[in-house]
Design a protein around this motif. Structure first.
Motif, PDB file in Angstrom:
ATOM      1  N   ARG A  57       0.825  -1.256   0.037  1.00 19.95           N
ATOM      2  CA  ARG A  57      -0.109  -0.003  -0.059  1.00 19.95           C
ATOM      3  C   ARG A  57       0.956   1.133   0.093  1.00 19.95           C
ATOM      4  O   ARG A  57       2.080   1.284   0.168  1.00 19.95           O
ATOM      5  CB  ARG A  57      -0.951  -0.080   1.224  1.00 19.95           C
ATOM      6  CG  ARG A  57      -0.278   0.330   2.697  1.00 19.95           C
ATOM      7  CD  ARG A  57      -1.278   0.472   3.719  1.00 19.95           C
ATOM      8  NE  ARG A  57      -0.649   0.857   5.010  1.00 19.95           N
ATOM      9  CZ  ARG A  57       0.284   1.862   5.234  1.00 19.95           C
ATOM     10  NH1 ARG A  57       0.029   2.901   4.767  1.00 19.95           N
ATOM     11  NH2 ARG A  57       0.444   1.914   6.586  1.00 19.95           N
ATOM     12  N   LYS A  58       0.184   2.451  -0.311  1.00 17.02           N
ATOM     13  CA  LYS A  58       1.065   3.512  -0.398  1.00 17.02           C
ATOM     14  C   LYS A  58       1.415   4.271   0.977  1.00 17.02           C
ATOM     15  O   LYS A  58       0.537   3.954   2.080  1.00 17.02           O
ATOM     16  CB  LYS A  58       0.416   4.877  -1.139  1.00 17.02           C
ATOM     17  CG  LYS A  58      -0.996   5.169  -0.411  1.00 17.02           C
ATOM     18  CD  LYS A  58      -1.721   6.164  -1.464  1.00 17.02           C
ATOM     19  CE  LYS A  58      -2.944   6.674  -0.420  1.00 17.02           C
ATOM     20  NZ  LYS A  58      -3.651   7.691  -1.446  1.00 17.02           N
ATOM     21  N   VAL A  59       2.614   4.711   1.146  1.00 12.77           N
ATOM     22  CA  VAL A  59       2.972   5.328   2.464  1.00 12.77           C
ATOM     23  C   VAL A  59       1.994   6.655   2.710  1.00 12.77           C
ATOM     24  O   VAL A  59       1.703   7.420   1.985  1.00 12.77           O
ATOM     25  CB  VAL A  59       4.255   6.017   2.271  1.00 12.77           C
ATOM     26  CG1 VAL A  59       4.619   6.844   3.723  1.00 12.77           C
ATOM     27  CG2 VAL A  59       5.262   4.905   2.170  1.00 12.77           C
ATOM     28  N   LEU A  60       1.359   6.540   3.743  1.00 17.49           N
ATOM     29  CA  LEU A  60       0.377   7.749   4.276  1.00 17.49           C
ATOM     30  C   LEU A  60       1.246   8.934   5.111  1.00 17.49           C
ATOM     31  O   LEU A  60       1.835   8.644   5.976  1.00 17.49           O
ATOM     32  CB  LEU A  60      -0.708   7.001   5.104  1.00 17.49           C
ATOM     33  CG  LEU A  60      -1.534   5.975   4.541  1.00 17.49           C
ATOM     34  CD1 LEU A  60      -2.574   5.519   5.657  1.00 17.49           C
ATOM     35  CD2 LEU A  60      -2.376   6.637   3.574  1.00 17.49           C
ATOM     36  N   TRP A  61       0.856  10.031   4.572  1.00 17.00           N
ATOM     37  CA  TRP A  61       1.771  11.259   4.961  1.00 17.00           C
ATOM     38  C   TRP A  61       1.532  11.362   6.463  1.00 17.00           C
ATOM     39  O   TRP A  61       2.302  11.808   7.005  1.00 17.00           O
ATOM     40  CB  TRP A  61       1.283  12.430   4.275  1.00 17.00           C
ATOM     41  CG  TRP A  61      -0.187  12.903   4.396  1.00 17.00           C
ATOM     42  CD1 TRP A  61      -1.193  12.633   3.849  1.00 17.00           C
ATOM     43  CD2 TRP A  61      -0.563  13.777   5.619  1.00 17.00           C
ATOM     44  NE1 TRP A  61      -2.293  13.189   4.413  1.00 17.00           N
ATOM     45  CE2 TRP A  61      -1.854  13.946   5.644  1.00 17.00           C
ATOM     46  CE3 TRP A  61       0.211  14.439   6.808  1.00 17.00           C
ATOM     47  CZ2 TRP A  61      -2.516  14.773   6.448  1.00 17.00           C
ATOM     48  CZ3 TRP A  61      -0.441  15.272   7.642  1.00 17.00           C
ATOM     49  CH2 TRP A  61      -1.814  15.227   7.460  1.00 17.00           C
ATOM     50  N   TYR A  62       0.338  11.332   6.984  1.00 20.55           N
ATOM     51  CA  TYR A  62       0.099  11.571   8.285  1.00 20.55           C
ATOM     52  C   TYR A  62       0.885  10.396   9.366  1.00 20.55           C
ATOM     53  O   TYR A  62       1.337  10.707  10.332  1.00 20.55           O
ATOM     54  CB  TYR A  62      -1.346  11.823   8.787  1.00 20.55           C
ATOM     55  CG  TYR A  62      -2.143  10.464   8.747  1.00 20.55           C
ATOM     56  CD1 TYR A  62      -2.102   9.622   9.615  1.00 20.55           C
ATOM     57  CD2 TYR A  62      -2.843  10.174   7.493  1.00 20.55           C
ATOM     58  CE1 TYR A  62      -2.929   8.514   9.578  1.00 20.55           C
ATOM     59  CE2 TYR A  62      -3.666   9.122   7.335  1.00 20.55           C
ATOM     60  CZ  TYR A  62      -3.613   8.141   8.488  1.00 20.55           C
ATOM     61  OH  TYR A  62      -4.528   7.044   8.253  1.00 20.55           O
ATOM     62  N   GLU A  63       1.133   9.198   8.838  1.00 21.40           N
ATOM     63  CA  GLU A  63       1.661   8.208   9.657  1.00 21.40           C
ATOM     64  C   GLU A  63       3.179   8.301   9.635  1.00 21.40           C
ATOM     65  O   GLU A  63       3.659   8.468  10.917  1.00 21.40           O
ATOM     66  CB  GLU A  63       1.555   6.912   8.834  1.00 21.40           C
ATOM     67  CG  GLU A  63       0.322   6.168   8.801  1.00 21.40           C
ATOM     68  CD  GLU A  63       0.162   4.854   8.144  1.00 21.40           C
ATOM     69  OE1 GLU A  63      -0.957   4.157   8.618  1.00 21.40           O
ATOM     70  OE2 GLU A  63       1.197   4.392   7.676  1.00 21.40           O
ATOM     71  N   VAL A  64       3.761   8.891   8.854  1.00 23.33           N
ATOM     72  CA  VAL A  64       5.250   9.347   8.784  1.00 23.33           C
ATOM     73  C   VAL A  64       5.203  10.528   9.604  1.00 23.33           C
ATOM     74  O   VAL A  64       6.123  10.722  10.409  1.00 23.33           O
ATOM     75  CB  VAL A  64       5.696   9.731   7.329  1.00 23.33           C
ATOM     76  CG1 VAL A  64       7.201  10.051   7.465  1.00 23.33           C
ATOM     77  CG2 VAL A  64       5.681   8.494   6.515  1.00 23.33           C
ATOM     78  N   PHE A  65       4.281  11.587   9.632  1.00 22.62           N
ATOM     79  CA  PHE A  65       4.308  12.857  10.250  1.00 22.62           C
ATOM     80  C   PHE A  65       4.129  12.529  11.614  1.00 22.62           C
ATOM     81  O   PHE A  65       4.938  12.947  12.610  1.00 22.62           O
ATOM     82  CB  PHE A  65       3.005  13.564   9.815  1.00 22.62           C
ATOM     83  CG  PHE A  65       3.023  14.977  10.783  1.00 22.62           C
ATOM     84  CD1 PHE A  65       3.860  15.814  10.643  1.00 22.62           C
ATOM     85  CD2 PHE A  65       1.872  14.910  11.431  1.00 22.62           C
ATOM     86  CE1 PHE A  65       3.711  17.051  11.152  1.00 22.62           C
ATOM     87  CE2 PHE A  65       1.856  16.107  12.143  1.00 22.62           C
ATOM     88  CZ  PHE A  65       2.724  17.221  12.359  1.00 22.62           C
ATOM     89  N   PHE A  66       3.272  11.584  12.255  1.00 19.67           N
ATOM     90  CA  PHE A  66       3.239  11.266  13.581  1.00 19.67           C
ATOM     91  C   PHE A  66       4.355  10.447  14.071  1.00 19.67           C
ATOM     92  O   PHE A  66       4.832  10.741  15.202  1.00 19.67           O
ATOM     93  CB  PHE A  66       1.930  10.383  13.929  1.00 19.67           C
ATOM     94  CG  PHE A  66       0.515  11.000  13.693  1.00 19.67           C
ATOM     95  CD1 PHE A  66       0.420  12.397  14.025  1.00 19.67           C
ATOM     96  CD2 PHE A  66      -0.527  10.529  13.201  1.00 19.67           C
ATOM     97  CE1 PHE A  66      -0.565  12.908  13.912  1.00 19.67           C
ATOM     98  CE2 PHE A  66      -1.720  11.118  13.182  1.00 19.67           C
ATOM     99  CZ  PHE A  66      -1.928  12.397  13.492  1.00 19.67           C
ATOM    100  N   GLY A  67       4.897   9.834  13.110  1.00 14.90           N
ATOM    101  CA  GLY A  67       6.402   9.119  13.498  1.00 14.90           C
ATOM    102  C   GLY A  67       7.313   9.982  13.941  1.00 14.90           C
ATOM    103  O   GLY A  67       8.132   9.981  14.825  1.00 14.90           O
ATOM    104  N   PHE A  68       7.366  11.353  13.207  1.00 14.30           N
ATOM    105  CA  PHE A  68       8.358  11.950  13.290  1.00 14.30           C
ATOM    106  C   PHE A  68       8.167  12.929  14.837  1.00 14.30           C
ATOM    107  O   PHE A  68       9.000  13.261  15.252  1.00 14.30           O
ATOM    108  CB  PHE A  68       8.598  13.328  12.435  1.00 14.30           C
ATOM    109  CG  PHE A  68       9.428  12.849  11.240  1.00 14.30           C
ATOM    110  CD1 PHE A  68      10.807  12.461  11.284  1.00 14.30           C
ATOM    111  CD2 PHE A  68       8.746  12.579  10.075  1.00 14.30           C
ATOM    112  CE1 PHE A  68      11.435  12.126  10.223  1.00 14.30           C
ATOM    113  CE2 PHE A  68       9.700  11.948   8.806  1.00 14.30           C
ATOM    114  CZ  PHE A  68      11.068  11.813   9.009  1.00 14.30           C
TER     115      PHE A  68
END
Length: 295
Positions: free
Chosen positions: A116-127
């Motif tokens: 599946r595609k990378v979800l921007w908010y998942e990466v954002f929350f990760g940071f």
């Protein structure tokens, strides 16, 4: 279907609470991390075998899946060894706070596993989670060794969570957990044989250690681990991993009241922990909003 997901989500929180208590047990049991994991996996596999027999389930699985389970079992064993080692060289609070990075690693690796595609908010929350962890590391630099062990543990934890997400599509959770634990016992046993650790003293434990290990192996491992694998049939690995970010909260609160002493951290540490918790809550709100829009 929606009720099943809600039930799975609530069950996941119970499991995460149990995992938080697992860290407390790890701090209370007075044997080395590798020995602790060996005992944990031995008894957990025994409990699971009894459960499988009681439910009259089949132990048979395809050879190809068996090979994968052996590898996952090695990952789990190493994950737990690093986890308990981190607790022993630092404390429960530090170890569990580093586990918040699991969501960030899952957000990057899950798309590779599931296409599946990378979800921007998942990466954002990760940071954001990394920022909270950075605050903790800045003020608790004396526990750097523990943080590194915990980091290695959570990386391995993300990998076996993602691999289990694939395996449960075709196999019973209790059966795959049973073989994974057996594989972990095998690998650690081979290591102990070469290190000549299987001595009489190895099998002589205090009564307190025996009781805590049995609790760890039954409730905190056989039940919680199998239930967590089953939950993944309803929830995505990322949701599972992000929810486990509450494990530091449960564990840190329990450690504060049960262990006291060195578990009482600085003000900045708790600010970092709050940032992590708020990130978990915000992620849940966004996911809920997106589902409402889709409906």
């Amino acid at each position: 279907m929606q009720n099943d997901k809600l039930k799975s989500y609530l069950n996941l929180h119970l499991i995460v609470f149990i995992w938080g208590f697992t860290a407390i047990l790890g701090a209370l049991i007075t044997i080395t991390a590798d020995a602790l994991v060996w005992y944990r996996m031995v008894f957990a596999s025994m409990f699971l075998s009894l459960f499988i027999l009681f439910k009259k389930k089949s132990f048979r699985i395809p050879f190809k899946s068996f090979v994968k389970l052996i590898f996952v079992g090695l990952l789990i064993a190493l994950h737990w060894i690093f986890f308990f080692k981190a607790i022993h060289v630092s404390n429960v609070s530090i170890t569990l706070s580093v586990f918040s990075l699991g969501a960030f690693f899952a957000s990057l690796l899950e798309p590779l596993f599931y296409g599946r595609k990378v979800l921007w908010y998942e990466v954002f929350f990760g940071f954001i989670i990394i920022a909270g962890l950075a605050l903790i590391m800045k003020v608790e630099v004396n526990y750097l060794d523990g943080m590194l062990y915990a980091l290695a543990s959570i990386l391995l934890g993300v990998l076996f969570t993602l691999m289990n997400g694939k395996l449960i599509e075709n196999h019973d959770p209790s059966v795959i957990s049973f073989y994974e634990f057996l594989a972990g016992v095998f690998f650690i046993s081979v290591y102990f044989i070469f290190q000549q650790k299987f001595t009489l003293d190895f099998f002589i434990l205090t009564f307190n250690n025996w009781v805590l290990i049995l609790i760890l192996a039954s409730i905190c491992t056989a039940y919680a681990f199998t239930a967590s694998v089953k939950v993944m049939q309803k929830l995505t690995p990322y949701t599972v991993m992000l929810t486990t970010n509450l494990e530091p909260v449960y564990g840190i609160v329990l450690a504060y009241f049960i262990l006291g002493g060195k578990e009482k951290m600085s003000f900045e540490f708790y600010i970092g922990a709050i940032i992590i918790v708020m990130t978990v809550i915000l992620n849940g709100v966004i996911k809920h909003y997106q589902k409402e829009v889709e409906v």
